[in-house]
Design a protein around this motif. Structure first.
Motif, short mmCIF file in Angstrom:
data_model
loop_
_atom_site.label_atom_id
_atom_site.label_comp_id
_atom_site.label_asym_id
_atom_site.label_seq_id
_atom_site.Cartn_x
_atom_site.Cartn_y
_atom_site.Cartn_z
N GLY A 165 -27.85 23.91 -12.32
CA GLY A 165 -28.58 24.99 -11.65
C GLY A 165 -30.00 24.59 -11.29
O GLY A 165 -30.88 25.46 -11.13
N LEU A 166 -30.24 23.28 -11.17
CA LEU A 166 -31.60 22.84 -10.82
C LEU A 166 -31.73 22.68 -9.31
O LEU A 166 -30.77 22.32 -8.63
N GLU A 167 -32.92 22.91 -8.83
CA GLU A 167 -33.19 22.62 -7.42
C GLU A 167 -33.76 21.22 -7.34
O GLU A 167 -34.74 20.91 -8.01
N ALA A 168 -33.13 20.38 -6.56
CA ALA A 168 -33.65 19.01 -6.42
C ALA A 168 -33.32 18.51 -5.04
O ALA A 168 -32.28 18.84 -4.47
N LYS A 169 -34.23 17.70 -4.50
CA LYS A 169 -34.00 17.09 -3.19
C LYS A 169 -33.55 15.66 -3.41
O LYS A 169 -34.37 14.81 -3.79
N LEU A 170 -32.26 15.42 -3.21
CA LEU A 170 -31.70 14.09 -3.48
C LEU A 170 -30.55 13.83 -2.52
O LEU A 170 -29.64 14.66 -2.40
N ARG A 171 -30.63 12.70 -1.84
CA ARG A 171 -29.58 12.32 -0.90
C ARG A 171 -29.25 10.85 -1.12
O ARG A 171 -30.15 10.03 -1.27
N PHE A 172 -27.95 10.55 -1.18
CA PHE A 172 -27.53 9.16 -1.32
C PHE A 172 -26.90 8.69 -0.02
O PHE A 172 -26.15 9.44 0.62
N GLU A 173 -27.21 7.45 0.36
CA GLU A 173 -26.67 6.89 1.62
C GLU A 173 -26.18 5.47 1.38
O GLU A 173 -26.83 4.70 0.65
N ILE A 174 -25.09 5.12 2.05
CA ILE A 174 -24.64 3.72 2.03
C ILE A 174 -25.46 2.98 3.08
O ILE A 174 -25.43 3.36 4.26
N ALA A 175 -26.20 1.97 2.65
CA ALA A 175 -27.02 1.23 3.61
C ALA A 175 -27.44 -0.11 3.05
O ALA A 175 -27.80 -0.22 1.87
N ALA A 176 -27.39 -1.14 3.89
CA ALA A 176 -27.94 -2.45 3.52
C ALA A 176 -29.45 -2.34 3.57
O ALA A 176 -30.01 -1.77 4.52
N MET A 177 -30.13 -2.86 2.56
CA MET A 177 -31.59 -2.67 2.50
C MET A 177 -32.33 -3.42 3.62
O MET A 177 -33.38 -2.99 4.04
N GLU A 178 -31.72 -4.49 4.10
CA GLU A 178 -32.39 -5.28 5.15
C GLU A 178 -32.56 -4.46 6.44
O GLU A 178 -33.48 -4.70 7.21
N SER A 179 -31.62 -3.52 6.68
CA SER A 179 -31.65 -2.79 7.95
C SER A 179 -31.81 -1.28 7.72
O SER A 179 -31.48 -0.48 8.59
N VAL A 180 -32.37 -0.93 6.56
CA VAL A 180 -32.42 0.50 6.20
C VAL A 180 -33.24 1.32 7.20
O VAL A 180 -32.96 2.50 7.43
N VAL A 181 -34.23 0.68 7.82
CA VAL A 181 -35.04 1.45 8.77
C VAL A 181 -34.22 1.87 9.99
O VAL A 181 -34.42 2.96 10.54
N GLU A 182 -33.27 1.04 10.37
CA GLU A 182 -32.42 1.40 11.53
C GLU A 182 -31.31 2.38 11.13
O GLU A 182 -30.97 3.26 11.89
N THR A 183 -30.72 2.18 9.93
CA THR A 183 -29.54 2.98 9.58
C THR A 183 -29.87 4.31 8.91
O THR A 183 -29.16 5.29 9.08
N VAL A 184 -30.93 4.33 8.12
CA VAL A 184 -31.30 5.57 7.41
C VAL A 184 -32.64 6.09 7.92
O VAL A 184 -32.76 7.27 8.27
#
Ligand SMILES: C[S@@+](CC[C@H](N)C(=O)[O-])C[C@H]1O[C@@H](n2cnc3c(N)ncnc32)[C@H](O)[C@@H]1O
Length: 289
Positions: A165-184
């Motif tokens: 019952g907690l409010e939290a802002k959390l999102r998980f994404e599948i992404a290679a870290m080298e290209s995270v700026v383009e994918t996420v």
């Protein structure tokens, strides 16, 4: 010479233990036995020009990281999942080290004046234990891993927050870290980008630093936490070879130089923590405001 030495009676035990280790990933080995197996493997592979490891095939390196958990000989996927989802609450030194790492991270964030509800991006988050803690603390967190299995399990952590019952802002994404700026992405957005014990798995750590830079807002911070020194390339060789993952250690000077070259200012080395035979680097650096 290296080949003859590896094949000599001196390394008989190392050869035998490695064969056993191939069938049982978690074979209990003493420090001396790890040294015997590691030295044998390094000599053997050096004679074939396979050591030091070169990582040239990105698709292969990614596939190995993605499939890591299915490659652990003698361990079921369910056992690995249970172990991962209990992280950081492992009994003994492992658990204490994770929790020590987390409390150090929070202390550093506080010193940098990055406090909730700041926006954080985590790279190489595993099953997301650190992201879960940070989101519960009140940060707005996006956490990423290249492995689908990691992110599938990380979602369970998110569900556990909802169940409480907690409010939290959390999102998980599948992404290679080298290209995270383009994918996420997005660009110029996060107050801090952190990577904890994962940059040494990146196929291209320099590209990862650039991608983190691009994701940060002006004035934002990169936190490079608990990344091993150069000895790790030798010490982890046995474990990495068993599953063909990418494991390298960093030179402190090289990390520092590359952070500066990328455009970070205020590059600060926070010292290293002694961990078995290796030292672990902690760096923070700021994107110019
Ligand atoms: C040693 S684990 C550390 C995980 C996590 N930081 C923790 O403390 O539990 C390394 C993580 O990096 C991920 N990884 C490896 N290469 C990656 C890449 N190129 N891009 C994104 N994640 C990657 C792995 O899937 C794994 O989740």
């Amino acid at each position: 010479m290296a080949k003859a030495l590896a094949a000599s009676p001196f390394f008989r035990k190392g050869r035998k233990l490695f064969e056993e280790n191939r069938r049982a990933w978690d074979l209990p080995l003493s420090k001396l036995e790890k040294l015997q197996v590691g030295a044998y493997l390094i000599l053997e592979d050096y004679s074939k020009s396979l050591f030091p490891p070169r990582f040239e095939d990105q698709a292969k390196a990614y596939a190995m990281e993605i499939n890591y958990r299915t490659q652990l000989a003698g361990i079921s996927l369910e056992t690995t999942r249970q172990t991962e989802l209990r992280k950081p609450f492992w009994f003994g030194r492992g658990g204490v080290e994770f929790l020590t790492g987390y409390s150090r991270l929070v202390t550093v964030l506080e010193q940098l004046k990055v406090s909730p509800p700041s926006r954080l991006l985590e790279l190489g988050c595993g099953t997301g234990w650190m992201a879960e803690f940070l989101a519960i603390t009140g940060f707005d967190v996006v956490a990423t891993s290249i492995a689908l299995t990691d992110i599938a399990d990380a979602q369970r952590r998110q569900q556990s927050i909802v169940a409480k019952g907690l409010e939290a802002k959390l999102r998980f994404e599948i992404a290679a870290m080298e290209s995270v700026v383009e994918t996420v992405g997005p660009r110029n957005h996060y107050d801090a980008v952190l990577v904890f014990e994962a940059l040494h798995h990146a196929f291209d750590w320099r590209k990862t630093v650039q991608s983190a830079f691009d994701c940060l807002r002006p004035g934002g911070w990169i936190l490079i936490c608990n990344e091993p020194n150069v000895l790790h390339t030798f010490i982890s060789y046995r474990a990495a070879k068993l599953v063909n993952t990418h494991e390298i250690g960093f030179s402190r000077g090289e990390l520092r130089r590359h952070l500066s070259v990328t455009g970070f200012t205020e590059v600060k080395y926070l010292g290293s923590s002694l961990h078995l035979w290796t030292k672990k680097h902690w760096f923070v650096a700021q994107k110019p405001a």
